[in-house]
Design an enzyme around this catalytic site. Structure first.
Site, PDB file in Angstrom:
ATOM      1  N   SER A   1       0.794  -1.176  -0.035  1.00  0.00           N
ATOM      2  CA  SER A   1      -0.082   0.043   0.013  1.00  0.00           C
ATOM      3  C   SER A   1       0.839   1.122   0.116  1.00  0.00           C
ATOM      4  O   SER A   1       1.791   1.532  -0.653  1.00  0.00           O
ATOM      5  CB  SER A   1      -1.043   0.047   1.293  1.00  0.00           C
ATOM      6  OG  SER A   1      -1.972   0.987   1.101  1.00  0.00           O
TER       7      SER A   1
ATOM      8  N   ASP B   1     -10.460  -3.814  -4.242  1.00  0.00           N
ATOM      9  CA  ASP B   1     -10.079  -3.012  -3.327  1.00  0.00           C
ATOM     10  C   ASP B   1     -10.855  -1.811  -3.095  1.00  0.00           C
ATOM     11  O   ASP B   1     -11.474  -1.184  -3.985  1.00  0.00           O
ATOM     12  CB  ASP B   1      -8.861  -2.317  -4.069  1.00  0.00           C
ATOM     13  CG  ASP B   1      -7.841  -1.802  -2.967  1.00  0.00           C
ATOM     14  OD1 ASP B   1      -8.355  -1.279  -1.881  1.00  0.00           O
ATOM     15  OD2 ASP B   1      -6.725  -1.803  -3.048  1.00  0.00           O
TER      16      ASP B   1
ATOM     17  N   HIS C   1      -8.321  -5.104  -0.308  1.00  0.00           N
ATOM     18  CA  HIS C   1      -7.198  -4.472  -0.053  1.00  0.00           C
ATOM     19  C   HIS C   1      -5.880  -5.435   0.788  1.00  0.00           C
ATOM     20  O   HIS C   1      -6.403  -5.828   1.915  1.00  0.00           O
ATOM     21  CB  HIS C   1      -7.037  -2.956   0.571  1.00  0.00           C
ATOM     22  CG  HIS C   1      -6.076  -2.171   0.799  1.00  0.00           C
ATOM     23  ND1 HIS C   1      -5.457  -1.686  -0.495  1.00  0.00           N
ATOM     24  CD2 HIS C   1      -5.186  -1.670   1.695  1.00  0.00           C
ATOM     25  CE1 HIS C   1      -4.218  -1.057  -0.167  1.00  0.00           C
ATOM     26  NE2 HIS C   1      -4.232  -0.793   0.875  1.00  0.00           N
TER      27      HIS C   1
END
Length: 292
Positions: free
Chosen positions: A105, A221, A274
């Site tokens: 991320s 996501d 995610h």
């Protein structure tokens, strides 16, 4: 007979001496996480070490201790975090000959900034998972209807204020497609590393030194808005319609060298939300093909 055995022993010693250690791996965690969380990066570090015998894994920490590292991931701006990380890696003798980068991320985006700005020690391969390479425009997991989420998008434009750019990490990659001029003028981090204002040839040169750039997008996501940002896709300027990388000026003008990379740029997709993946998936799809 003894002579032959002696020769074989010498050859064996030479063979052993010629073996090189595996390329070290540098990991950078996402926002709110820590370098050594035993339930995430700490566990991933062990998984990689078990898969690659003798590998050295360095997990970047911005500050001493779990709490400080997690806190700093929010309140130290990207430019400063990258500066700290660069100095940290330069002091690590085990990394002097180069390393592979593995970013999660926000950490993947910052590792890309590190590759552009900190060529010593050299990064060989960069793999990012669910990273915001074209920024974000939206509230993660926004509840309510579209009007509610759009309202918060407008409110969150305070990210362009001087104080937010100075003290909030996510403000550094806030990207309003409906106001591109303000983004390019006010963004202190993302607009710079994406060469949006002018082309910094050093950034292009350093990115093109990568053996591979591997970008993983999570198909479901709900944290990175839009999810296509993980592949350098984003909203088309002036709209909220998705524009893929190969439809953008970033690609046509090759502002950071992605088009020139050719088949060294790999786009991988993973079903799930995610950073949802298993250890088996990570080993099979990332560790073995790119690091082992």
């Amino acid at each position: 007979m003894l002579f032959i055995l002696g020769e074989l022993f010498v050859l064996f010693q030479c063979f052993q001496g010629s073996q090189t250690s595996p390329v070290p791996i540098v990991m950078w965690h996402g926002i709110g996480d820590t370098c050594c969380n035993p339930h995430f990066l700490g566990r991933i570090k062990k998984v990689i070490e078990e898969e690659i015998d003798g590998v050295y894994v360095h997990s970047i920490s911005i500050g001493d201790g779990f709490a400080r590292d997690a806190q700093n991931s929010y309140i130290i701006p990207p430019n400063k975090q990258i500066e700290i990380a660069c100095e940290q890696l330069r002091k690590d003798e085990k990394l002097k000959n180069g390393y592979h980068g593995l970013g999660f991320s926000q950490g993947g985006l910052f590792l890309r900034g590190l590759a552009e700005r900190c060529p010593t020690p050299p990064m060989k391969t960069l793999v990012t998972l669910g990273s915001q390479h074209q920024g974000i425009y939206g509230l993660p997991k926004c509840p309510g209807d579209k009007r509610y989420c759009d309202y918060f998008r407008r409110v969150l434009n305070f990210a362009y204020s001087n104080w937010a750019q100075r003290i909030l990490a996510p403000a550094g990659y806030w990207h309003d497609p409906l106001d591109e001029p303000t983004y390019k003028k006010k963004s202190k981090f993302l607009a710079d590393i994406n060469n949006e204002v002018f082309i910094n040839q050093k950034y292009r040169t350093n990115i093109l030194r990568l053996q591979k750039l591997v970008l993983v997008k999570f198909n479901n996501d709900t944290t990175v808005q839009p999810k296509d940002s993980s592949w350098f896709g984003f909203y088309k300027p002036g709209t909220l319609n998705i524009q893929r990388l190969n439809e953008s000026s970033l690609w046509f003008e090759d502002r950071i060298g992605l088009r020139q990379m050719g088949n060294r740029l790999l786009l991988l997709a993973k079903n799930g939300d995610h950073l949802q993946f298993t250890e088996e998936w990570l080993i099979t799809n990332i560790v073995r093909p790119f690091f082992k």
